[in-house]
Design an enzyme around this catalytic site. Structure first.
Site, mmCIF file in Angstrom:
data_model
loop_
_atom_site.group_PDB
_atom_site.id
_atom_site.type_symbol
_atom_site.label_atom_id
_atom_site.label_comp_id
_atom_site.label_asym_id
_atom_site.label_seq_id
_atom_site.Cartn_x
_atom_site.Cartn_y
_atom_site.Cartn_z
ATOM 1 C CE LYS A 1 -19.120 -28.162 -6.537
ATOM 2 N NZ LYS A 1 -18.015 -27.458 -7.181
ATOM 3 C CB ALA B 1 -14.613 -23.101 -3.765
ATOM 4 N N GLY B 2 -11.445 -22.323 -3.768
ATOM 5 C CA GLY B 2 -10.510 -21.395 -3.156
ATOM 6 C C GLY B 2 -9.081 -21.900 -3.036
ATOM 7 C CG ASN C 1 -12.089 -26.478 -12.477
ATOM 8 O OD1 ASN C 1 -11.119 -26.514 -13.228
ATOM 9 N ND2 ASN C 1 -13.302 -26.431 -12.939
ATOM 10 C CB THR C 2 -9.437 -22.121 -10.751
ATOM 11 O OG1 THR C 2 -10.838 -22.056 -11.028
ATOM 12 C CG2 THR C 2 -8.752 -20.970 -11.461
#
Lengths: 263, 263, 263, 263
Positions: free
Chosen positions: B104, B191-192, B213-214
Site C-alpha cells: 500500500k 481514509a476518512g 482503520n481509525t
C-alpha cells in the site's frame, strides 16, 4: 467484548414485546408473492405491515394474511385513510378481521405528497389508544407532534425520512436526530428509505428501528435488497452502540509517523 | 433468487486474487493487541495493512507480523514516507522483511492534512510496478490522477473519502462516484470513513472495497464497530447489486389507495 | 459602522493590482455579443477571461479582444491545452498578441471531466513564472497541489468547485475551506458555480473571489443572472467579513420569551 | 434585457400591498438601538417585526414602536405565546396598541426547540382571520399544514428553515421547495437563516421572501451583515428569475476546445 453476544443482548422492545430485528417491512408492490415471501424471510423482519383495506377487500389479501400470520408479527395499517373517522373505523375493522390490537396508523392529509395530517393524527391516535389499541403512528419529523403522540399514549412514533416511495432517504437528518434525542417512546423511521446506507444512518442517529417497503419491493432484485437492508440495520445499530469516532476538521495519522528512512 | 448463493458468487478480485470480504483494515491505534485481534476476527477482513516502519523498527511490530501472517493477507504500507526515494526504499525493505510484493503506497505531501503528493505518487508507483510490486496507492479523488495510476500499472486505486483519521465520511461522493464510474482498475475507498453508513455508501456508489482503520480502532467499542463495518460493507455491496429504486421528487403510495371506507 | 464605507475599504488585491469586484467572468457561450456586453457591464466584473485560441484563430475573437480591452482587465486563458509545451506556447502566443503577461493557466488532463492534470500544471506554472508571467492556474481542491502552485510563484490558486460547466456548485466545501484556510496566495474558486448562492457560499468559506462563465452565459436570462452573481459575490464577501453567528444544535429565542399573558 | 428595469418590475405583493424588498427583519438582540437602526436602514427591509410583549410591557419598546412606525411597515408578532387563547389575546392587544391588523402569528409548542404547535396554530389563525387580521403564521415545512393555513385565509405561510436562532440554514431544502411549488399564497422562509447564502438559496428554490433576525443582530458586525442579507436576497431572487443552468453529472467546456497548437 464479544460482539455476537453483545448483539444478542440488544433486543428491540416495542409495547412490551421483544424483537430480535430492528427492520420492519411492508408487503406491497412485489413482482409476485413468492418474491415477497423470499424477501421477507431473508430480511429477518419479525414485524410485517399489511393494509387493512387489502385484507378487507381482496380475497388475495385474505390469503396473504393467513399466509403470514404464523411467520411474523402482523401489523395492520390504515393506509388510504384521510379522516379521523375513516382511520378509526378501519382500525377497528382490522382488529376484528385479524385479531390483533396493534395498528400502524396512517392518516393522509394530501394525496400527492402522502404527508400525514398531523392534527387529525393526534386525535385518531388518542381515540384508538382509549379503545385499547397499540398505536404506531406514521408522522412527520416535527418534535412537537411526536411529543403529542407520545403524550396521548402511542407505543412509538414513526416519523418519515422523506415522502412515501420517494427513495430520497433522510432529507432532514437534523430533525430526525432531534426527535430521537427527545422522544420518550421508541422512534421507528418510516417512509422514504431508498437504499441500505439510508437505513444504517437512521439507526446511527438514534432511531430504534426502520420500517420500509418500496426500497425492497421495487428494487431490481428485491431478495438481495432485503439482505442488504437486514445487514444495514444491524450495521447501523451496532455502530450506534459501538460509539463512533468524532468528526475532526483535520487529519490524524493512524500509523505512527516516524522519521524519514530515506533521509 | 437466493440472496445467499448470490453473495457467494460475488468475490472481490484484486491483482488476480479472490477475496470474500470487501473490507480491508489497519492495525494501528487499538487500545491493546487483544482488542485488535478480536476486532480483526469479527470484521471478517482478509486483507490487513501494517506499517513497514513499525515492522522494521519495533520489536513489538515484528511479533505483530508473525502473529498476523497466518490469519490474513498482509499488506505492508509506506505510511510516513514523503518522497519517491523514501517510499520506494521503504517498500523494498518491507518486501525483504516480510516476503510479499504487495504494497500500500502512501506518499504524503503535507504533514497536517496527510494528503498525498499525487505527482510523486505516480512516479513512485511506476517505479515500484517496474520492480515487480503489486501497488495499491492511497490517492485523491481526482479522476486524472486515478487514471494515471492505473496507466502505470497499479492494481487498484485508493482514493480518500476525507482526510485520514478525520471520520468525516464521504465529503465528495460526487467525485468518488465519477472515479468509480471511470476506473479501469478496482477502486478501494481509503481514509476518512467515520461510521457504518459511510462504508455502506462507498460500496453503493460503486467502490469495490473499503479500507479503514481509525473508525474501528478508536471507536468506544472497537469489536462491536468491527461487526458494524463488516455488515455495512456487505449491505452496501448487496444494495449496489440489487439495484436501488430511483429517487423521486414526490411520494408514491406503497399500499393501494382505495376509496374511503368511512365515506 | 458604515457598511458602505466598509465595503469600499475592502479591495481585492491580485498580483499587486487592486480591484473593486470579486467576480471574474468568462466570455464564451453567450447567445450573442450584445448580451455578453450587457452581462459584463451589469456584472461589475473587472477581470474578464478570453481564450487565447479564440483570439488567435478567429477574426471574431480578435475583434472581441479590441472590444473588451478598454472596458476591463483582460485575462487570456489557455483553454484546450493538454501538455506543458502546449500550454506554455499558447501563453506566450497570447502575451505577444495581446500585450499582457497575465495568464489563466488551464492544462486539461481529461477531455471528458475537463479536470486539470495537476502534475503538468505545476511544471507549466513554474516555467511561465520564470518567463515573467503572472500565473493564475485552474486546479483541483487538493491542498498539496495548491501549496505547490503557490510555492512555484503563482499569483493565486483557482480550485474548481465542481467540473467546468456542470453547475453542480460546491461539491466539496470541506476541501475548499481547507484550501482557503491554508493558502498563502489568494484563492479564486473557478468552475462549477451553478447559481447565486453557490457564489455567495464560496466567498463565505473564505475564497477571495469567484470566476465563472457558463452560469451566466447559459442562464435563461444572462443579464439578470449577471446581476444576481454581482450581488451574490458582494453578499458572500460581506457575510464573511461581518462574522456569521455560530450554528447551534437547538433553538434560541430572538424575541424575549416572557410569561404568558393569557394565563 | 435591462436587468435594473427588470428588478423594478418585480415587486413582492403581500396581502394586497406591494414591497420593493423581499427581506423582512426582526428587532431583537442588537447590541444597542443605534446599531439596530443602522442595520435596518442598510438592509432595505420595509417590513419589520416587533414582539407585542415588548411593546406592551417595556417602556423601551413603546418608544421603539414610535421610532419605527414612520420608517417601515410594522409587523407585530406573538412571540412567547403557547396557546390559542394566549396568541389571540396578544394579537388583539397588539392591534389596539399599534393600530395595525397585520400579525405574525407565533404559537410555540415547545420551549426548547421553539417549534410551533401546528394544530393550535391553524385554529388561532382561523380565529384571527375571522376577526379581521392579516395573518402571517410561523409554521413548519409540512405541506399539509401549510395548505391548511392557506385554506383558513392566511396571507402567507412562513415555514422555518431550521430552529429559531440556530443559524443552521436550510436543513430541509427538499421540503421547502415542495412547499414553495405547491403553495397558493406567498411563502416567506422564517427562522434558522445563518448567513447570506442561506437567504439566497431560499429565494432560489422559490420562496417569495425571507424573514430573519438573529443572523443580523448577533453577527459580529450587524450592519455589514445587514448589507450582506440585502444583497443575498436580491441575488437569490434574480437568480430564480434568470433561470439557472441545469446541473450536469459531467463537465462541459465553456471555451471552445480546438486542436492542440503545440502538436
Amino acid at each position: 467484548m464479544n460482539a455476537m453476544n453483545d448483539t444478542a443482548k440488544d433486543p428491540f422492545t416495542l409495547a412490551g414485546k421483544s424483537f430480535g430485528s430492528r427492520l420492519l417491512i411492508g408487503t406491497a408492490g412485489y413482482p409476485n408473492r413468492q418474491v415477497m415471501l423470499d424477501a421477507l424471510e431473508v430480511s429477518g423482519a419479525e414485524i410485517v405491515t399489511v393494509s387493512i383495506r387489502r385484507v378487507s377487500t381482496e380475497s388475495y389479501a385474505e390469503n396473504l394474511w393467513d399466509l403470514l400470520k404464523d411467520r411474523c408479527h402482523l401489523l395492520p395499517n390504515t393506509a388510504g385513510c384521510g379522516t379521523v373517522r375513516d382511520a378509526v373505523l378501519t382500525a377497528q375493522l382490522g382488529r376484528e378481521a385479524v385479531g390483533t390490537d396493534w395498528v400502524k396508523l396512517e392518516l393522509i392529509g394530501d394525496r400527492e405528497t402522502l404527508y400525514p395530517d398531523v392534527a387529525q393524527l393526534v386525535e385518531a391516535a388518542e381515540e384508538l389508544v382509549k379503545d385499547g389499541f397499540i398505536v404506531l403512528p406514521y408522522c412527520t419529523d416535527d418534535p412537537v407532534v411526536c411529543q403529542k403522540l407520545a403524550d396521548v399514549g402511542c407505543a412509538a412514533v414513526m416519523p418519515l425520512a422523506s415522502p412515501i416511495g420517494s427513495g430520497m432517504g433522510l432529507v432532514n437528518p437534523y430533525n430526525l436526530e432531534m426527535v430521537c434525542n427527545r422522544s420518550t417512546v421508541p422512534v421507528i423511521v418510516d417512509a422514504g428509505i431508498g437504499t441500505a446506507s439510508d437505513a444504517a444512518r437512521a439507526l446511527e442517529i438514534g432511531a430504534d428501528a426502520v420500517l420500509l417497503n418500496t426500497a425492497i419491493s421495487k428494487a431490481r432484485n428485491p431478495v438481495l435488497m432485503a439482505a442488504a437492508m437486514r445487514d444495514a440495520v444491524a450495521a447501523g445499530r451496532a455502530a450506534r452502540r459501538a460509539g463512533r469516532i468524532p468528526r475532526k476538521g483535520y487529519a490524524e495519522a493512524s500509523s505512527p509517523q516516524l522519521g524519514m528512512i530515506g533521509s
